[in-house]
Design an enzyme around this catalytic site. Structure first.
Site, mmCIF file in Angstrom:
data_model
loop_
_atom_site.group_PDB
_atom_site.id
_atom_site.type_symbol
_atom_site.label_atom_id
_atom_site.label_comp_id
_atom_site.label_asym_id
_atom_site.label_seq_id
_atom_site.Cartn_x
_atom_site.Cartn_y
_atom_site.Cartn_z
ATOM 1 C CG ASP A 281 7.709 13.656 20.955
ATOM 2 O OD1 ASP A 281 8.519 13.548 20.023
ATOM 3 O OD2 ASP A 281 6.785 14.498 20.968
ATOM 4 C CG ASP B 126 -0.288 0.064 2.522
ATOM 5 O OD1 ASP B 126 0.968 0.023 2.553
ATOM 6 O OD2 ASP B 126 -0.985 0.144 3.554
ATOM 7 C CG ASP C 296 8.829 8.176 19.805
ATOM 8 O OD1 ASP C 296 8.698 9.062 20.665
ATOM 9 O OD2 ASP C 296 9.496 8.312 18.770
ATOM 10 C CG ASP D 207 3.664 -2.921 6.625
ATOM 11 O OD1 ASP D 207 4.563 -3.757 6.825
ATOM 12 O OD2 ASP D 207 3.117 -2.767 5.505
ATOM 13 C CG HIS E 11 11.739 11.284 13.403
ATOM 14 N ND1 HIS E 11 12.408 11.115 14.600
ATOM 15 C CD2 HIS E 11 10.598 11.949 13.714
ATOM 16 C CE1 HIS E 11 11.699 11.648 15.572
ATOM 17 N NE2 HIS E 11 10.602 12.158 15.069
ATOM 18 C CG ASP E 12 12.119 15.474 14.457
ATOM 19 O OD1 ASP E 12 11.147 15.143 13.761
ATOM 20 O OD2 ASP E 12 12.119 15.435 15.706
ATOM 21 C CD GLU F 165 12.476 15.454 20.669
ATOM 22 O OE1 GLU F 165 12.728 15.833 19.518
ATOM 23 O OE2 GLU F 165 11.327 15.475 21.134
HETATM 24 O O1 ISL Z 1 11.963 19.088 14.262
HETATM 25 C C1 ISL Z 1 12.211 20.057 14.924
HETATM 26 C C2 ISL Z 1 12.722 21.227 14.316
HETATM 27 O O2 ISL Z 1 12.767 21.035 12.984
HETATM 28 C C3 ISL Z 1 12.092 20.099 16.344
HETATM 29 O O3 ISL Z 1 11.839 21.341 16.830
HETATM 30 C C4 ISL Z 1 11.046 19.126 16.790
HETATM 31 O O4 ISL Z 1 9.794 19.582 16.467
HETATM 32 C C5 ISL Z 1 11.184 18.952 18.248
HETATM 33 O O5 ISL Z 1 12.440 18.431 18.441
HETATM 34 C C6 ISL Z 1 10.166 17.998 18.768
HETATM 35 O O6 ISL Z 1 10.196 16.806 18.059
HETATM 36 C C7 ISL Z 1 9.372 15.778 18.465
HETATM 37 O O7 ISL Z 1 8.053 16.185 18.731
HETATM 38 C C8 ISL Z 1 7.285 16.635 17.628
HETATM 39 C C9 ISL Z 1 7.386 15.721 16.411
HETATM 40 O O8 ISL Z 1 6.865 16.365 15.290
HETATM 41 C C10 ISL Z 1 8.800 15.299 16.130
HETATM 42 O O9 ISL Z 1 8.833 14.397 15.059
HETATM 43 C C11 ISL Z 1 9.336 14.708 17.389
HETATM 44 O O10 ISL Z 1 10.610 14.150 17.247
HETATM 45 C C12 ISL Z 1 5.856 16.710 18.103
HETATM 46 O O11 ISL Z 1 5.498 15.488 18.671
HETATM 47 CA CA CA Z 2 2.002 -1.310 4.220
#
Ligand code: ISL
Ligand code: CA
Length: 556
Positions: free
Chosen positions: A199, A25, A98, A29, A327-328, A254
């Site tokens: 987070d 899809d 997470d 996953d 991932h950020d 974090e």
């Molecule tokens: O990605 C950032 C800046 O580009 C950071 O400010 C980020 O938003 C911050 O570190 C918080 O990140 C975490 O919480 C967010 C989520 O979007 C991020 O993916 C996560 O790692 C809200 O839950």
């Molecule tokens: Ca899938």
């Protein structure tokens, strides 16, 4: 220093949406992950940190959770999850969840109730305030553009959302909220998960009067103003007592806006709160004025100053986490190395530089292949709400032109890390047989796991070797760190010392040849690792483009 398993392990982060799609899809996953556990065992990692897989309307790719005890349908079922957990454990791999509890989704049952009326039992689960002077209660901004307050007609009040308006902030001062969160965490622990990545945990305690902050480039105060609030340590100590101490968990907070002094409290070696934190200073080393949106290259001296301050500052009193990517963040090889001709050698250099330091290493999926930033062509190519909103907000208000903003997005957008994992040279990089939810980086034909696993000189094999070295040399885990040549703009060099054991790590951050005087005591040393095959640690060493070497002192 206390020996702990979580100081000796290597963590690998999986972003499920982009890792492996098992049913065509176009969305990664849980079964996809299970099918790749042998790949991770081959790499040699010990722990998986799984980005959110909970039920979510996906406004922020799972960081907006509507049910903490259910699996997102797109990702599979709870049976799939249990199977994955058992399969990981069977391979000696632990699993970290997470934990996103600064906020929920606005579609979470608690919020659906909370917004109904002033006397709803869930009202105080969230942070509601009346407006001020015909507007929002204060000048805080959302991390994803615009104000951090949303007006809600039903009760004529505003709710706080430090992230999107579909991510209302929980009210941690309410003991019922803490009870719910701790109960939920215990449920996952009972299931057998091994820990939590928390987070934005530094944001959970808000100053009671919610004071205005200093406005940033978009006119709103940023989230750093809210970090490390008055009760955050108290709440984490409570979490430790009521949840984390029940088993041998691994925990990493974090911590947006964390300072070294605060980190000593969060990750104190007396073990009353968390094992370690993610700090952000080295991720801001190449920021623009007042925001991350810039394409400025970092000055190596600044990077060394930051990382060294954290290495020395936490020595003996707390513990570091070591990361270049998640991932950020954009891809480290595009940011601190060279994603062109020197891609492989610079990816290996960056790994050497960071993972020979003191702290627990975190590898983000694809980093072990030297995956690069993505040649996004237009704003339509992006999926991340932070990127899309920032583009419209900052070009709309004239802070940046569209061309500037596209350049910054191509360099810094979170989507650079979120394109599909490159498994092989087949269509869609072997990620899916369907249409991927976000574009595949077109360089997958050259950069992919299949090719790299077969080639002993690949980035993959180099990572594997570094991981093995950490297991074989205690000095890499527990040794003290000392920076050499703080003023060099080209070389990052440091030593690690544990009793009689001593290592020298030298990294050239440029494509030019740079000479380096190997300290006397390492002249007869043995090369433990290097990204060129004929490295020697003699006098008057000349480091080649992005060369990295690790030298072990011979015992006298
Ligand atoms: O990605 C950032 C800046 O580009 C950071 O400010 C980020 O938003 C911050 O570190 C918080 O990140 C975490 O919480 C967010 C989520 O979007 C991020 O993916 C996560 O790692 C809200 O839950
Ligand atoms: Ca899938």
């Amino acid at each position: 220093m206390k020996k702990r398993w979580w100081k000796e392990c290597v963590v690998y982060q999986i972003y499920p949406r982009s890792f492996c799609d098992s049913n065509g899809d176009g969305i990664g996953d849980i079964r996809g992950i299970t099918s790749k556990l042998d790949y991770l065992r081959e790499l040699g990692i010990d722990v998986i940190w799984l980005s959110p897989v909970y039920q979510s309307p996906n406004d922020d790719n799972g960081y907006d959770i509507s049910d903490y005890q259910a699996i997102m349908e797109e990702f599979g079922t709870m049976e799939d999850f249990d199977e994955m957990l058992a399969a990981a454990h069977a391979r000696g791999i632990r699993l970290v969840m997470d934990l996103v509890v600064n906020h929920t989704s606005d579609e979470h049952a608690w919020f659906v109730e909370s917004r109904k009326s002033l006397d709803n039992p869930y009202r105080d689960y969230y942070i509601w305030r009346p407006g001020k002077d015909g507007g929002a209660p204060n000048n805080w901004g959302s991390c994803f553009s615009g104000p951090a307050w949303e007006y809600d007609e039903t009760t004529d009040m505003y709710y706080l959302h430090l992230f999107s308006k579909k991510q209302p902030d929980l009210n941690w001062d309410n003991p019922a909220v803490r009870d719910e969160v701790f109960r939920m965490m215990n449920w996952w622990i009972d299931k057998g998960v091994d820990g939590f990545r928390m987070d934005v945990i530094s944001l959970i305690s808000k100053k009671p009067d919610l004071p205005d902050g200093v406005p940033g480039i978009n006119g709103y105060a940023g989230i750093d103003e809210v970090a490390n609030g008055p009760h955050v340590h108290e709440y984490l100590q409570e979490m430790r007592r009521r949840v984390l101490n029940r088993t041998e968990t691994i925990t990493v907070g974090e911590c947006s806006g964390v300072t070294l002094e605060e980190a000593k409290k969060y990750a104190d070696s007396s073990e009353t709160e968390l094992n370690m934190v993610f700090q952000f200073e080295h991720m801001r080393v190449d920021s623009g004025e007042n925001s991350k949106w810039s394409d400025r290259k970092a000055d190596l001296r600044d990077l060394k100053e930051i990382l060294s301050r954290w290495q020395k500052g936490l020595e003996d009193v707390a513990w570091n986490s070591l990361y270049w990517e998640n991932h950020d963040q954009p891809r480290s090889v595009s940011r601190f190395g060279d994603d062109g001709e020197c891609r492989e050698v610079s990816a290996k250099m960056l790994a050497t530089c960071l993972y020979m330091m003191q702290g627990t290493p975190y590898i983000y999926q694809g980093q072990e292949l030297g995956m690069t930033n993505v040649p996004f062509e237009s704003i339509e190519d992006f999926r991340d709400l932070e990127s899309i909103n920032a583009y419209h907000e900052l070009t709309g208000s004239g802070v940046f032109t569209k061309e500037e903003m596209m350049r910054y997005l191509r360099y810094k957008s979170r989507d650079n890390a979120r394109t599909p994992f490159q498994w092989n040279a087949e269509e869609n990089a072997g990620f899916t047989t369907g249409k991927p939810w976000i574009m595949v980086n077109p360089n997958y034909r050259e950069i992919n796991a299949g090719e790299q696993m077969c080639r002993g000189t690949s980035v993959f094999h180099y990572f594997r070797n570094l991981i093995r070295l950490r297991k074989e040399n205690e000095v890499i885990i527990y040794g003290t760190y000392d920076l050499l040549l703080p003023e060099s703009k080209e070389i990052y060099a440091y030593t690690r010392t544990l009793g009689e054991e001593k290592l020298l790590v030298v990294c050239n951050f440029t494509a030019r040849e740079v000479s380096f005087d190997v300290p006397e005591e390492f002249l007869k040393g043995r090369i433990l690792a290097g990204n060129y095959k004929d490295a020697k640690a003699g006098k008057d060493m000349v480091l080649r483009a992005y060369e990295a070497v690790v030298v072990k002192k011979q015992k006298s």
